[in-house]
Design a protein around this motif. Sequence first.
Motif, PDB file in Angstrom:
ATOM      1  N   GLU A  34       0.925  -1.408  -0.088  1.00 22.15           N
ATOM      2  CA  GLU A  34       0.007  -0.146  -0.120  1.00 22.15           C
ATOM      3  C   GLU A  34       0.997   1.356   0.118  1.00 22.15           C
ATOM      4  O   GLU A  34       0.634   2.141  -0.874  1.00 22.15           O
ATOM      5  CB  GLU A  34      -1.021   0.100   1.117  1.00 22.15           C
ATOM      6  N   VAL A  67      -3.237  -2.144  -5.697  1.00 27.39           N
ATOM      7  CA  VAL A  67      -2.727  -3.473  -5.079  1.00 27.39           C
ATOM      8  C   VAL A  67      -3.950  -4.373  -5.664  1.00 27.39           C
ATOM      9  O   VAL A  67      -4.923  -4.367  -5.325  1.00 27.39           O
ATOM     10  CB  VAL A  67      -2.834  -3.468  -3.622  1.00 27.39           C
ATOM     11  N   VAL A  68      -3.653  -5.511  -6.480  1.00 27.00           N
ATOM     12  CA  VAL A  68      -4.576  -6.582  -6.777  1.00 27.00           C
ATOM     13  C   VAL A  68      -3.950  -7.992  -6.897  1.00 27.00           C
ATOM     14  O   VAL A  68      -2.793  -8.052  -6.448  1.00 27.00           O
ATOM     15  CB  VAL A  68      -4.533  -6.096  -8.387  1.00 27.00           C
ATOM     16  N   ASP A  69      -4.846  -8.866  -7.022  1.00 30.36           N
ATOM     17  CA  ASP A  69      -4.560 -10.265  -7.266  1.00 30.36           C
ATOM     18  C   ASP A  69      -3.700 -10.433  -8.276  1.00 30.36           C
ATOM     19  O   ASP A  69      -4.206  -9.924  -9.409  1.00 30.36           O
ATOM     20  CB  ASP A  69      -5.627 -11.132  -7.050  1.00 30.36           C
ATOM     21  N   CYS A  70      -2.743 -11.261  -8.403  1.00 31.24           N
ATOM     22  CA  CYS A  70      -1.698 -11.476  -9.469  1.00 31.24           C
ATOM     23  C   CYS A  70      -2.369 -12.129 -10.454  1.00 31.24           C
ATOM     24  O   CYS A  70      -3.302 -13.198 -10.066  1.00 31.24           O
ATOM     25  CB  CYS A  70      -0.463 -12.029  -9.130  1.00 31.24           C
ATOM     26  N   CYS A 100       4.445 -14.461  -6.706  1.00 30.12           N
ATOM     27  CA  CYS A 100       4.625 -14.275  -5.019  1.00 30.12           C
ATOM     28  C   CYS A 100       5.050 -15.400  -4.189  1.00 30.12           C
ATOM     29  O   CYS A 100       5.376 -16.413  -4.852  1.00 30.12           O
ATOM     30  CB  CYS A 100       3.121 -14.098  -4.505  1.00 30.12           C
ATOM     31  N   LYS A 131      -1.064 -10.907  -3.565  1.00 26.10           N
ATOM     32  CA  LYS A 131      -1.254  -9.770  -4.052  1.00 26.10           C
ATOM     33  C   LYS A 131       0.113  -9.137  -4.500  1.00 26.10           C
ATOM     34  O   LYS A 131       1.205  -9.478  -4.074  1.00 26.10           O
ATOM     35  CB  LYS A 131      -1.602  -9.052  -2.550  1.00 26.10           C
ATOM     36  N   TYR A 156       3.297  -5.874 -13.344  1.00 23.79           N
ATOM     37  CA  TYR A 156       2.703  -6.422 -11.834  1.00 23.79           C
ATOM     38  C   TYR A 156       4.156  -6.723 -11.235  1.00 23.79           C
ATOM     39  O   TYR A 156       5.027  -7.229 -12.026  1.00 23.79           O
ATOM     40  CB  TYR A 156       2.284  -7.791 -12.239  1.00 23.79           C
TER      41      TYR A 156
END
Length: 282
Positions: A15, A36-39, A55, A136, A260
Amino acid sequence: MASVEKFSFHVPSLEELVGVLQNGLKNNFADVQVSVVDCPDLTKEPYAYPVKGICGKPRIAEVGGVPYLIPLINKKKFMPIVQTKSDHKPAVNGSYFAQINPVDGGCLLEKYSKKYDDFGFALLANLFASEGQPGKVIEVKAKGRTGKHNFVTCMRETLKKHYGDKPIGMGGTFVVQKGKIKVHVMPPEFSSCPLTSDEDVNNWLHFFEIEAPLVCQPVFVSQDPGFDLRLEHTHCFSHHGVGGHYHYDTTPDAVEYLGYFLPAEVLYRIDKPKETHTYGRD
């Protein structure tokens, strides 16, 4: 045995990094959205990676260096996309390599595994490694370059300005969705004459302008904590037969980036050259 040094990066929250990157990128691009998102599933197109995400214990490994290539090649020294062997899965080499096409002198991109079955590389590598898990990540959308920096340099300079002497390492992947970029590919033969300046290096390399869509693998560090690092290094490949070392976009008004990224926790500096210099690192 190659020397190995370890360093722990400063690792801000995702963040916090979103706010820092948003503020920095808006000075270099007309339209910027950082969140911030889900990969996304990176096994799908256009990535087609052997793992789903970036991740899980993210780290950077810098191996060798430019001094093993120039001023003259060191042949005693050893665009990977690799899933290493585990208890449950075999190793997968999804790498590409770009070279000069011997037929027409153009850029020729090939899948490494179609010609070779090893996992080696030579001279140098800047690697972002993780467990390849979903999770994330920081999503960066940037359109219309208004400043002088390329996409990666802008992020790196932003982190350097904000965090100062707290080195931050980042990596991941991004797609040049629209526009054209300048890349270089090394000649088929190493230089027989010493390359002793950036001008010498640029005269030796072959440069091309290639079109989107292009998938890129960046590794960048905000500040060198004393390990003779290449502060940024990005390679790209495509599904239309071209690729190489990313320099910058040549269509600033039209370019669109979607990336990303994650901050790395640890740096592993492997086989650092004993004698060094600062040229040939663009």
